[in-house]
Design an enzyme around this catalytic site. Structure first.
Site, PDB file in Angstrom:
ATOM      1  N   LEU A 178      11.033 -21.031  -3.720  1.00  0.00           N
ATOM      2  CA  LEU A 178      10.101 -20.028  -3.180  1.00  0.00           C
ATOM      3  C   LEU A 178       8.738 -20.069  -3.887  1.00  0.00           C
ATOM      4  O   LEU A 178       8.666 -20.070  -5.114  1.00  0.00           O
ATOM      5  CB  LEU A 178      10.727 -18.632  -3.356  1.00  0.00           C
ATOM      6  CG  LEU A 178       9.874 -17.434  -2.924  1.00  0.00           C
ATOM      7  CD1 LEU A 178       9.708 -17.391  -1.407  1.00  0.00           C
ATOM      8  CD2 LEU A 178      10.490 -16.122  -3.416  1.00  0.00           C
TER       9      LEU A 178
ATOM     10  N   ARG B  83      -0.129   9.081  -9.808  1.00  0.00           N
ATOM     11  CA  ARG B  83      -0.244   7.863  -9.000  1.00  0.00           C
ATOM     12  C   ARG B  83       0.342   6.638  -9.720  1.00  0.00           C
ATOM     13  O   ARG B  83       0.950   5.770  -9.100  1.00  0.00           O
ATOM     14  CB  ARG B  83      -1.722   7.589  -8.684  1.00  0.00           C
ATOM     15  CG  ARG B  83      -2.383   8.609  -7.777  1.00  0.00           C
ATOM     16  CD  ARG B  83      -3.861   8.268  -7.590  1.00  0.00           C
ATOM     17  NE  ARG B  83      -4.026   6.898  -7.125  1.00  0.00           N
ATOM     18  CZ  ARG B  83      -3.919   6.533  -5.844  1.00  0.00           C
ATOM     19  NH1 ARG B  83      -3.692   7.419  -4.911  1.00  0.00           N
ATOM     20  NH2 ARG B  83      -4.079   5.273  -5.513  1.00  0.00           N
TER      21      ARG B  83
ATOM     22  N   HIS C 150       2.864   3.174  -8.916  1.00  0.00           N
ATOM     23  CA  HIS C 150       2.648   1.742  -9.182  1.00  0.00           C
ATOM     24  C   HIS C 150       3.840   1.142  -9.937  1.00  0.00           C
ATOM     25  O   HIS C 150       4.245   0.016  -9.670  1.00  0.00           O
ATOM     26  CB  HIS C 150       1.365   1.531  -9.994  1.00  0.00           C
ATOM     27  CG  HIS C 150       0.120   1.962  -9.270  1.00  0.00           C
ATOM     28  ND1 HIS C 150      -0.118   1.625  -7.956  1.00  0.00           N
ATOM     29  CD2 HIS C 150      -0.950   2.694  -9.678  1.00  0.00           C
ATOM     30  CE1 HIS C 150      -1.287   2.144  -7.586  1.00  0.00           C
ATOM     31  NE2 HIS C 150      -1.812   2.799  -8.596  1.00  0.00           N
TER      32      HIS C 150
ATOM     33  N   ARG D 177       1.631  -4.644   6.201  1.00  0.00           N
ATOM     34  CA  ARG D 177       0.969  -3.657   5.341  1.00  0.00           C
ATOM     35  C   ARG D 177       1.771  -2.366   5.420  1.00  0.00           C
ATOM     36  O   ARG D 177       1.950  -1.800   6.501  1.00  0.00           O
ATOM     37  CB  ARG D 177      -0.466  -3.394   5.778  1.00  0.00           C
ATOM     38  CG  ARG D 177      -1.121  -2.355   4.854  1.00  0.00           C
ATOM     39  CD  ARG D 177      -2.579  -2.130   5.127  1.00  0.00           C
ATOM     40  NE  ARG D 177      -3.152  -1.261   4.107  1.00  0.00           N
ATOM     41  CZ  ARG D 177      -4.397  -1.323   3.672  1.00  0.00           C
ATOM     42  NH1 ARG D 177      -5.211  -2.210   4.161  1.00  0.00           N
ATOM     43  NH2 ARG D 177      -4.824  -0.482   2.741  1.00  0.00           N
TER      44      ARG D 177
ATOM     45  N   ASP E 236       0.825  -1.215   0.000  1.00  0.00           N
ATOM     46  CA  ASP E 236       0.000   0.000   0.000  1.00  0.00           C
ATOM     47  C   ASP E 236       0.860   1.267   0.000  1.00  0.00           C
ATOM     48  O   ASP E 236       1.997   1.253   0.476  1.00  0.00           O
ATOM     49  CB  ASP E 236      -0.926  -0.015   1.228  1.00  0.00           C
ATOM     50  CG  ASP E 236      -2.088   0.955   1.065  1.00  0.00           C
ATOM     51  OD1 ASP E 236      -2.384   1.359  -0.081  1.00  0.00           O
ATOM     52  OD2 ASP E 236      -2.706   1.320   2.088  1.00  0.00           O
TER      53      ASP E 236
END
Ligand code: IPE
Ligand code: IPE
Ligand code: MG
Length: 241
Positions: free
Chosen positions: A136, A38, A42, A187, A25
């Site tokens: 993994l 924005r 990302h 988070r 986040d």
């Protein structure tokens, strides 16, 4: 003035969390702070994702889960949604062969119906070709919602005409049936909520909420999260003797 040198905190490799889940986040706020769109957040967030996968593998973590897109994220402007999926596609294209070669197993949870068919094809190919790898496990939640997952589990149980289920049976109907629950849930960006991410599976996870936004969450921050986890006392309702 003389300071006593503080002992560097170190990871105890005998007590690593087997499964770390991350809610990525803060991309938007990170970009805004820099006067950028924005979507730039990302893009840089995707770099963090690559760094964290590589570092988790290096540290010997067994499973790592990422919340990439929630069922509620469709409520964002179409441009942003399109860009997020473009980034996901680019990321898969760029990293697929590497991940398979590096013995990683790739798993995607979330509802696929709403996703672009080309992306679904890519995902299926990635899952199929990495399914026998035993390194993994990289689990990506894409168009995922915890409530939706539970409801669809219930519907599958009804379709199978089961009269009742216990926890072990119920788990088999969840999208995470193949992987154990997260030991540690991180988070970023300081928000302290699950936002519909693996609520059932996180019943006993240790929760950790660093202030950094996801694009700044890199090797050092992952190590700090593990060290914080190792200071916790997991009791599972019991009492220490
Ligand atoms: C997380 O960052 C990425 C996704 C939800 C896809 P955000 O886009 O939520 O960034 P903030 O929380 O608005 O800063
Ligand atoms: C949760 O973040 C979803 C992902 C990180 C993919 P959001 O930014 O969408 O959550 P809220 O809206 O702050 O709860
Ligand atoms: Mg957010």
């Amino acid at each position: 003035m003389w300071f006593k040198k503080k002992k560097k905190e170190e990871i105890d490799f005998d007590r690593l969390p087997a499964h770390i889940a991350l809610i990525m986040d803060g991309n938007g706020r990170w970009a805004k702070k820099r006067g950028q769109l924005r979507t730039y957040g990302h893009r840089i967030g995707a770099e963090s994702l690559k760094v964290i996968i590589r570092h988790a593998q290096k540290l010997g973590i067994k499973i790592i889960s990422f919340f990439a897109f929630s069922t509620e994220n469709w409520n964002r402007p179409q441009d942003e949604v399109d860009e997020i999926f473009r980034i996901v596609k680019d990321l898969i294209k760029e990293k697929k062969e590497d991940c398979i070669k590096n013995n990683m197993k790739f798993v995607i949870i979330g509802e696929r119906e709403k996703l672009d068919p080309d992306l679904v094809k890519e995902i299926e190919d990635f899952e199929e070709r990495s399914k026998n790898n035993d390194g993994l496990i990289v689990n990506i939640a894409l168009n995922y919602g915890g409530r939706g997952e539970i409801i669809s589990a219930v519907n599958k149980i009804l379709a199978d005409k089961l009269e009742s289920v216990d926890e072990a049976t119920f788990r088999k109907y969840l999208q995470t049936s193949e992987i154990p629950d997260p030991d540690l849930l991180v988070r970023t960006s300081g928000e302290q909520r699950l936002s519909n991410f693996m609520m059932y599976q996180c019943a006993y996870s240790e929760l950790y909420f660093p202030k950094v936004h996801w694009p700044d969450f890199r090797e050092k921050e992952l190590e700090e999260a593990i060290i914080a986890y190792q200071k916790r006392d997991r009791r599972f309702g019991a009492i220490k003797k």
